[in-house]
Design a protein around this motif. Structure first.
Motif, PDB file in Angstrom:
ATOM      1  N   GLU A   1      18.615  26.575 -10.834  1.00  0.00           N
ATOM      2  CA  GLU A   1      18.175  26.538  -9.326  1.00  0.00           C
ATOM      3  C   GLU A   1      17.396  25.239  -8.732  1.00  0.00           C
ATOM      4  O   GLU A   1      17.003  25.402  -7.829  1.00  0.00           O
ATOM      5  N   LYS A   2      17.399  24.022  -9.636  1.00  0.00           N
ATOM      6  CA  LYS A   2      17.159  23.058  -9.178  1.00  0.00           C
ATOM      7  C   LYS A   2      17.630  22.424  -7.674  1.00  0.00           C
ATOM      8  O   LYS A   2      16.524  22.205  -6.931  1.00  0.00           O
ATOM      9  N   GLN A   3      18.760  22.521  -7.766  1.00  0.00           N
ATOM     10  CA  GLN A   3      19.384  21.886  -6.411  1.00  0.00           C
ATOM     11  C   GLN A   3      18.949  22.876  -5.263  1.00  0.00           C
ATOM     12  O   GLN A   3      18.410  22.284  -4.162  1.00  0.00           O
ATOM     13  N   THR A   4      18.900  24.248  -5.370  1.00  0.00           N
ATOM     14  CA  THR A   4      18.633  25.082  -4.412  1.00  0.00           C
ATOM     15  C   THR A   4      16.983  25.069  -4.071  1.00  0.00           C
ATOM     16  O   THR A   4      16.479  24.748  -2.882  1.00  0.00           O
ATOM     17  N   ILE A   5      16.263  24.953  -4.885  1.00  0.00           N
ATOM     18  CA  ILE A   5      14.813  24.781  -4.675  1.00  0.00           C
ATOM     19  C   ILE A   5      14.395  23.325  -4.061  1.00  0.00           C
ATOM     20  O   ILE A   5      13.808  23.141  -2.917  1.00  0.00           O
ATOM     21  N   VAL A   6      15.068  22.410  -4.473  1.00  0.00           N
ATOM     22  CA  VAL A   6      15.020  20.933  -3.912  1.00  0.00           C
ATOM     23  C   VAL A   6      15.411  20.879  -2.451  1.00  0.00           C
ATOM     24  O   VAL A   6      14.665  20.415  -1.388  1.00  0.00           O
ATOM     25  N   ALA A   7      16.547  21.638  -2.084  1.00  0.00           N
ATOM     26  CA  ALA A   7      17.018  21.756  -0.655  1.00  0.00           C
ATOM     27  C   ALA A   7      15.938  22.387   0.042  1.00  0.00           C
ATOM     28  O   ALA A   7      15.749  21.977   1.303  1.00  0.00           O
ATOM     29  N   ILE A   8      15.575  23.468  -0.437  1.00  0.00           N
ATOM     30  CA  ILE A   8      14.522  24.422   0.250  1.00  0.00           C
ATOM     31  C   ILE A   8      13.333  23.362   0.824  1.00  0.00           C
ATOM     32  O   ILE A   8      12.673  23.751   1.693  1.00  0.00           O
ATOM     33  N   VAL A   9      12.813  22.920  -0.270  1.00  0.00           N
ATOM     34  CA  VAL A   9      11.406  22.324   0.013  1.00  0.00           C
ATOM     35  C   VAL A   9      11.885  20.908   0.962  1.00  0.00           C
ATOM     36  O   VAL A   9      10.918  20.820   1.822  1.00  0.00           O
ATOM     37  N   CYS A  10      13.021  20.378   0.756  1.00  0.00           N
ATOM     38  CA  CYS A  10      13.284  19.262   1.652  1.00  0.00           C
ATOM     39  C   CYS A  10      13.322  19.579   3.258  1.00  0.00           C
ATOM     40  O   CYS A  10      12.929  18.948   4.188  1.00  0.00           O
ATOM     41  N   THR A  11      14.148  20.970   3.259  1.00  0.00           N
ATOM     42  CA  THR A  11      14.231  21.211   4.534  1.00  0.00           C
ATOM     43  C   THR A  11      12.941  21.919   5.476  1.00  0.00           C
ATOM     44  O   THR A  11      12.802  21.867   6.639  1.00  0.00           O
ATOM     45  N   LYS A  12      11.906  22.417   4.656  1.00  0.00           N
ATOM     46  CA  LYS A  12      10.695  23.145   5.093  1.00  0.00           C
ATOM     47  C   LYS A  12       9.595  22.078   5.014  1.00  0.00           C
ATOM     48  O   LYS A  12       8.366  22.311   5.359  1.00  0.00           O
ATOM     49  N   THR A  13       9.791  20.775   4.488  1.00  0.00           N
ATOM     50  CA  THR A  13       8.521  19.953   4.330  1.00  0.00           C
ATOM     51  C   THR A  13       8.801  18.727   5.071  1.00  0.00           C
ATOM     52  O   THR A  13       9.952  18.058   5.026  1.00  0.00           O
ATOM     53  N   SER A  14       7.872  18.538   5.965  1.00  0.00           N
ATOM     54  CA  SER A  14       7.891  17.042   6.704  1.00  0.00           C
ATOM     55  C   SER A  14       7.860  15.924   5.622  1.00  0.00           C
ATOM     56  O   SER A  14       7.449  15.990   4.360  1.00  0.00           O
ATOM     57  N   THR A  15       8.489  14.770   6.108  1.00  0.00           N
ATOM     58  CA  THR A  15       8.318  13.751   5.488  1.00  0.00           C
ATOM     59  C   THR A  15       7.066  13.221   4.872  1.00  0.00           C
ATOM     60  O   THR A  15       6.871  12.750   3.526  1.00  0.00           O
ATOM     61  N   ARG A  16       6.085  13.070   5.509  1.00  0.00           N
ATOM     62  CA  ARG A  16       4.711  12.976   5.176  1.00  0.00           C
ATOM     63  C   ARG A  16       4.050  13.901   4.419  1.00  0.00           C
ATOM     64  O   ARG A  16       3.539  13.533   3.287  1.00  0.00           O
ATOM     65  N   ALA A  17       4.506  15.226   4.327  1.00  0.00           N
ATOM     66  CA  ALA A  17       4.031  16.116   3.519  1.00  0.00           C
ATOM     67  C   ALA A  17       4.647  16.149   2.022  1.00  0.00           C
ATOM     68  O   ALA A  17       4.035  16.192   1.139  1.00  0.00           O
ATOM     69  N   MET A  18       5.928  15.617   2.140  1.00  0.00           N
ATOM     70  CA  MET A  18       6.519  15.574   0.818  1.00  0.00           C
ATOM     71  C   MET A  18       6.040  14.356   0.203  1.00  0.00           C
ATOM     72  O   MET A  18       5.680  14.397  -1.163  1.00  0.00           O
ATOM     73  N   LYS A  19       5.531  13.312   0.788  1.00  0.00           N
ATOM     74  CA  LYS A  19       5.143  12.030   0.182  1.00  0.00           C
ATOM     75  C   LYS A  19       3.744  12.530  -0.535  1.00  0.00           C
ATOM     76  O   LYS A  19       3.511  12.277  -1.692  1.00  0.00           O
TER      77      LYS A  19
END
Length: 180
Positions: free
Chosen positions: A158-176
């Protein structure tokens, strides 16, 4: 699980999920068993070391009030393991192993980091590494590391699905911030 003297279907060596991993037990050097104490709601770790014929209890929130109960719980699990090993002709005999508390285990500084301690003990103890308090100095960082290890592991389907969800729901600043 033994029901009326016969193995439960889950443990059927030929047809169950157990058959996928049971042969690996013959070569296993250490078996890690997370243990749960419902009162006060605490996790600790039992390590069966087949190579050194020894069983250790790693408890980050050891309590004189709970020692007897936790020790007895480990003995009960060890007895179940022995029954399981005998039932499936696994060449392990844990009845003769000594059981004791692992020395110099870092203690929790709060009442909720026991899961982090159990996971960190499994990660470090598998190679015989000793634990230090500095291994637990930043439980928030350790939680992030564990989560990242789980999500990014090559075996995670499920890695790809989880990463995609996190990337779409998280701002760049929050991701960093999340990754640092």
């Amino acid at each position: 699980m033994i029901l009326c003297g016969s193995p439960h279907p889950f443990f059927d060596r030929k047809t169950s999920i157990v058959s996928k991993y049971i042969n690996e037990l013959d070569d296993c050097e250490k078996l890690f068993i997370p243990m749960h104490d419902e009162c006060p709601g605490h996790w600790y770790l039992c390590v069966i070391d087949f190579k050194n014929s020894h069983i250790q209890i790693l408890d980050s929130l050891r309590s004189k009030n709970q020692d007897k109960f936790r020790f007895q719980s480990v003995k009960t699990v060890v007895e179940f393991c022995q029954t399981f090993f005998k039932l499936y002709d696994i060449g392990k005999d844990v009845f003769q192993f000594s059981i004791d508390w692992a020395p110099l285990i870092p203690t929790q500084e709060n009442g909720w980091d026991y899961g982090v301690h159990v996971i960190r003990h499994m990660q470090r103890f598998k190679n015989g590494d000793s634990m230090t308090s500095s291994d637990f100095c930043n439980s928030i960082k350790i939680r992030r590391e564990i989560a990242c290890d789980l999500v990014l592991h090559e075996g995670n389907r499920e890695k790809q699905t989880i990463v995609a969800i996190v990337c779409t729901k998280t701002s760049t600043r929050a991701m960093k911030k999340l990754l640092l």
